[in-house]
Scaffold this motif. Structure first.
Motif, PDB file in Angstrom:
ATOM      1  N   GLY A  51      10.304  -7.192   0.656  1.00  0.00           N
ATOM      2  CA  GLY A  51      11.481  -6.867   1.467  1.00  0.00           C
ATOM      3  C   GLY A  51      11.627  -5.401   1.725  1.00  0.00           C
TER       4      GLY A  51
ATOM      5  N   PHE B 116       4.065  -6.062   5.709  1.00  0.00           N
ATOM      6  CA  PHE B 116       3.523  -6.794   4.565  1.00  0.00           C
ATOM      7  C   PHE B 116       3.533  -5.879   3.347  1.00  0.00           C
ATOM      8  N   PRO B 117       4.332  -6.212   2.312  1.00  0.00           N
ATOM      9  CA  PRO B 117       4.473  -5.280   1.187  1.00  0.00           C
ATOM     10  C   PRO B 117       3.207  -5.158   0.341  1.00  0.00           C
ATOM     11  N   HIS B 118       2.293  -6.122   0.469  1.00  0.00           N
ATOM     12  CA  HIS B 118       1.089  -6.054  -0.358  1.00  0.00           C
ATOM     13  C   HIS B 118      -0.019  -5.252   0.315  1.00  0.00           C
TER      14      HIS B 118
ATOM     15  N   PHE C 210      10.736  -6.681  14.092  1.00  0.00           N
ATOM     16  CA  PHE C 210      11.920  -7.237  13.449  1.00  0.00           C
ATOM     17  C   PHE C 210      12.895  -6.120  13.078  1.00  0.00           C
TER      18      PHE C 210
ATOM     19  N   ASP D 138      -4.654 -19.073   7.954  1.00  0.00           N
ATOM     20  CA  ASP D 138      -4.766 -17.617   7.900  1.00  0.00           C
ATOM     21  C   ASP D 138      -3.516 -17.032   7.249  1.00  0.00           C
ATOM     22  N   ARG D 139      -2.329 -17.526   7.664  1.00  0.00           N
ATOM     23  CA  ARG D 139      -1.072 -17.028   7.092  1.00  0.00           C
ATOM     24  C   ARG D 139      -0.994 -17.351   5.601  1.00  0.00           C
TER      25      ARG D 139
ATOM     26  N   ARG E 200      -7.078  -9.401  14.338  1.00  0.00           N
ATOM     27  CA  ARG E 200      -6.788 -10.673  15.000  1.00  0.00           C
ATOM     28  C   ARG E 200      -6.550 -10.513  16.507  1.00  0.00           C
TER      29      ARG E 200
ATOM     30  N   TYR F  87      -4.334  -5.526   9.978  1.00  0.00           N
ATOM     31  CA  TYR F  87      -4.015  -6.956  10.077  1.00  0.00           C
ATOM     32  C   TYR F  87      -3.901  -7.352  11.550  1.00  0.00           C
TER      33      TYR F  87
ATOM     34  N   ALA G 169       9.707  -5.963   8.688  1.00  0.00           N
ATOM     35  CA  ALA G 169       8.863  -7.065   8.194  1.00  0.00           C
ATOM     36  C   ALA G 169       7.408  -6.644   8.009  1.00  0.00           C
TER      37      ALA G 169
ATOM     38  N   LYS H 101       6.886  -6.187  -4.900  1.00  0.00           N
ATOM     39  CA  LYS H 101       8.173  -5.822  -4.308  1.00  0.00           C
ATOM     40  C   LYS H 101       8.207  -6.352  -2.883  1.00  0.00           C
TER      41      LYS H 101
ATOM     42  N   ARG I 298      10.350 -14.110   7.266  1.00  0.00           N
ATOM     43  CA  ARG I 298      10.088 -13.163   8.349  1.00  0.00           C
ATOM     44  C   ARG I 298       8.648 -12.666   8.310  1.00  0.00           C
ATOM     45  N   LEU I 299       8.113 -12.522   7.083  1.00  0.00           N
ATOM     46  CA  LEU I 299       6.748 -12.022   6.970  1.00  0.00           C
ATOM     47  C   LEU I 299       5.770 -13.020   7.560  1.00  0.00           C
TER      48      LEU I 299
ATOM     49  N   ALA J  22       3.403 -12.501  10.761  1.00  0.00           N
ATOM     50  CA  ALA J  22       1.974 -12.823  10.787  1.00  0.00           C
ATOM     51  C   ALA J  22       1.651 -13.740  11.958  1.00  0.00           C
TER      52      ALA J  22
ATOM     53  N   SER K 101      -3.592 -14.980   3.848  1.00  0.00           N
ATOM     54  CA  SER K 101      -3.409 -13.528   4.010  1.00  0.00           C
ATOM     55  C   SER K 101      -2.003 -13.065   3.636  1.00  0.00           C
ATOM     56  N   VAL K 102      -1.037 -13.968   3.589  1.00  0.00           N
ATOM     57  CA  VAL K 102       0.332 -13.546   3.264  1.00  0.00           C
ATOM     58  C   VAL K 102       0.883 -14.297   2.045  1.00  0.00           C
TER      59      VAL K 102
ATOM     60  N   PRO L  14      -1.321 -13.728  -1.521  1.00  0.00           N
ATOM     61  CA  PRO L  14      -1.124 -12.425  -2.196  1.00  0.00           C
ATOM     62  C   PRO L  14       0.315 -12.172  -2.622  1.00  0.00           C
ATOM     63  N   LEU L  15       1.293 -12.650  -1.860  1.00  0.00           N
ATOM     64  CA  LEU L  15       2.679 -12.375  -2.228  1.00  0.00           C
ATOM     65  C   LEU L  15       3.186 -13.318  -3.314  1.00  0.00           C
TER      66      LEU L  15
END
Lengths: 260, 354
Positions: A260, B87-89, B81, A168-169, B102, B98, B85, A258, A154-155, A159, A172-173, A176-177
């Motif tokens: 979710g 971004f946890p970071h 969502f 980019d995804r 864009r 973010y 959803a 963490k 979903r993240l 994005a 940027s996602v 880091p995760l």
């Protein structure tokens, strides 16, 4: 402390780089520690092979792990088994097949000659790296795969709807995760390559100054009853391994994101 | 106009929407039971799933056809969502930036929108410390900051408690009106449909059953909006200031209702009042000595066949709004009701949808 003798200068001339009282570069390729002197070449070669293998495996393992993590087909278990093979296969078996595959008159070497590759794959640095890449594959792919599987899709969807393209995804996602997965994969791959024996012996042989890695050097010292040298190198490996494993567990704790 | 015909297989579920045309103004609610394909349809519309087949165009712009698919990042769709959803970071501010980084320039600034949705004081917090309601506020702000041409919301309130729901429903409605961005909103809660919808897209078994205005949907006796609490009427009107008894008058002269003062200021905009048919009784005369305050003179328009021992009587107020009453078949015979007859509707309870 070994950083003080920059590779590959060590082969060319005698660098004056004794920085610690218990550590000293004696001759052009010797180091002395606690009064025992051993050849530095296997150490540098080992680090060089491990670093090269780690970089290659992170580049190759990332897309492979992503693909496996998101594969829905039942073919996935076959691929997972193949990736995990080096975990259970005797290194000599893997080494034997690689040796056959990299035969100087074999198809792979001939194919590389077309692209201007000189020399042979076996008993060379390139051969060592190829062998290590296969041998350490699961140590790069599995942590990455677990990291990617735990990543909520979903993240990435979020994005995408925020106009982020594929790369980019990823940066940027995903990075880091899944950073813990990358750090663990990198550390384990490096450490595991440092610790290999069977494959490098089969593929690299034991050519002094070319393909002799630390694990083989220890074997040689023991064979020659040079227990002091064997003790020194083994002790270094032991300390290195403990440090690496502590690093891995530290990473697992420190970089837990963490989600979710 | 969002026009298309999409199909998408997800596991064992198959969406086959059938040809549809959804007007792109106001809030269009996708309504149906769980498993009816609402979320899958929304995914197909966003272009997030590459297995989507069929055709789709948005205000005349081609988004998908047999051979080609515009990728999701290029459709200018904002998506909220169910679980936000975020971004946890990233911090709250990081999540909003973010989107800003864009998005095309112009429109509300990050701070303005953060202020508007009520999270300006949380900007530097980690998103993991936020409550469910706050997370959705950030998600809504983030989606709007990406300057979407279409805002999709997939059950944004279903994970929230009643208080957060009560606060976010009006916010969503106001933001949709203020920004003018058309909204596709998924819910399985009839209350949310009645509160927000300009039109309703009914879904069942992976296809679109019908697309109707809310008024049409509520006038249909077999509407699936009535499955949960029985038939419901929605009256629209404006609210006056409270009188000395703390009650406000709702609606025009002749169909005025008295209701309790709202908890939030409602300014001057039209509001919706939700009345369950089972809370409406019918009388042939206007009773004066009775505790029920709200009596309306109405004309019987339609009497539906009995269902589960109840009869729904559809009536029109003097202002032409539809009001449904649920009575027993015995009462129906006793009162000798028939279409065209003028009677009195006694309303026991109303809910103002703020």
């Amino acid at each position: 402390m070994l950083r003080a003798c920059p590779y590959p200068k060590i082969f060319e001339s005698a660098p004056a780089c004794g920085v610690r009282p218990f550590f000293e570069c004696k001759k052009h390729d010797m180091i002395e520690l606690f009064g025992i002197s051993v050849s530095a070449q296997p150490i540098w070669l080992t680090l060089k092979v491990a670093l090269t293998t780690t970089v290659i495996l992170l580049l190759v393992g990332t897309p492979l792990a992503w693909w496996l993590a998101h594969m829905r087909s039942s073919f996935k278990i076959v691929l997972e088994a193949i990736v995990a093979l080096p975990l259970v296969l005797p290194p000599t078996v893997l080494g034997f097949y690689l040796l056959i595959a990299m035969n100087p008159n074999g198809a792979l070497t001939q194919f590389l000659h077309v692209f201007g590759f000189e020399g042979q794959l076996t008993f060379s640095f390139t051969g060592l790296v190829i062998g290590s890449v296969f041998y350490s594959l699961p140590f790069a792919v599995q942590p990455l795969m677990h990291a990617f599987e735990g990543l909520p899709m979903r993240l990435l969807d979020a994005a995408a709807t925020l106009r982020a393209g594929v790369l980019d995804r990823f940066f940027s996602v995903v990075v880091p995760l899944a950073r813990r997965g990358f750090l663990v994969a990198g550390t384990l791959t490096f450490a595991h390559t440092v610790g290999e024996f069977g494959v490098v012996l089969m593929v690299g042989g034991n050519v002094p100054d070319t393909t002799r890695m630390v694990s083989i050097a220890i074997f040689d010292h023991v064979e020659s009853l040079e227990y002091a040298e064997a003790h020194l190198l083994s002790g270094m490996m032991l300390v290195f391994s403990v440090v690496v494993l502590m690093l891995v567990y530290g990473i697992n704790r420190r970089f837990a994101v963490k989600v979710g | 106009m969002l026009k298309g015909d999409l199909s998408l297989k997800q596991g064992d579920f198959l969406l086959q929407s059938g040809a549809f045309e959804i007007e792109t103004s106001g809030i269009s609610v996708l309504f149906g039971r769980s498993g009816s394909g609402k979320s899958t349809l929304l995914r197909a519309i966003t272009g997030l799933d590459k297995h989507t087949r069929g055709s789709l165009s948005f205000n005349g712009e081609r988004w998908q056809d047999a051979k080609w698919r515009l990728p999701a990042p290029k459709r200018d769709i904002g998506f909220v969502f169910q679980d936000a959803a975020l971004f946890p970071h990233l911090s709250v501010r990081g999540n909003l930036e973010y989107a800003v980084r864009r998005a095309p320039a112009g429109g509300s600034s990050l701070l303005e929108l953060a202020e508007r949705v009520g999270i300006a004081h949380k900007l530097d917090q980690s998103v993991t410390t936020l409550s469910g309601g706050e997370k959705q506020r950030v998600a809504i702000a983030r989606a709007l900051l990406s300057k979407p041409r279409l805002l999709c919301m997939d059950e944004p309130l279903s994970a929230l408690d009643w208080r957060a729901k009560g606060e976010l429903l009006p916010l969503i409605e106001e933001l949709a009106r203020e920004t003018g961005v058309p909204v596709l909103y998924i819910t399985h809660a009839p209350v949310e449909v009645e509160r927000l919808a300009s039109r309703v897209v009914f879904m069942a078994d992976g296809r679109i059953e019908r697309i109707e205005t809310l008024r049409e949907a509520l006038a249909r006796p077999d509407s699936s909006l009535f499955d949960e609490e029985g038939p419901v009427s929605v009256l629209e009107g404006r609210l006056s200031a409270p009188n000395e008894h703390g009650l406000c008058a709702f609606g025009e002269e002749g169909e005025r209702l008295w209701i309790g003062a709202p908890t939030h200021p409602t300014d001057e905009r039209p509001l919706r009042l939700r009345i369950l048919a089972r809370d409406v009784s019918l009388a042939l005369d206007d009773p004066s000595r009775i505790s029920i305050l709200n009596h309306l003179a109405v004309t019987v328009e339609r009497i539906d066949p009995p269902k589960d021992g109840r009869v729904t009587v559809a009536t029109r107020t003097t202002g032409g709004q539809l009001l449904l009453a649920e009575i027993t078949p015995w009462s129906l015979t006793r009162l000798e009701l028939e279409p065209g007859r003028i009677i009195y509707a006694l309303i026991k309870s109303v809910a103002l949808m703020e």
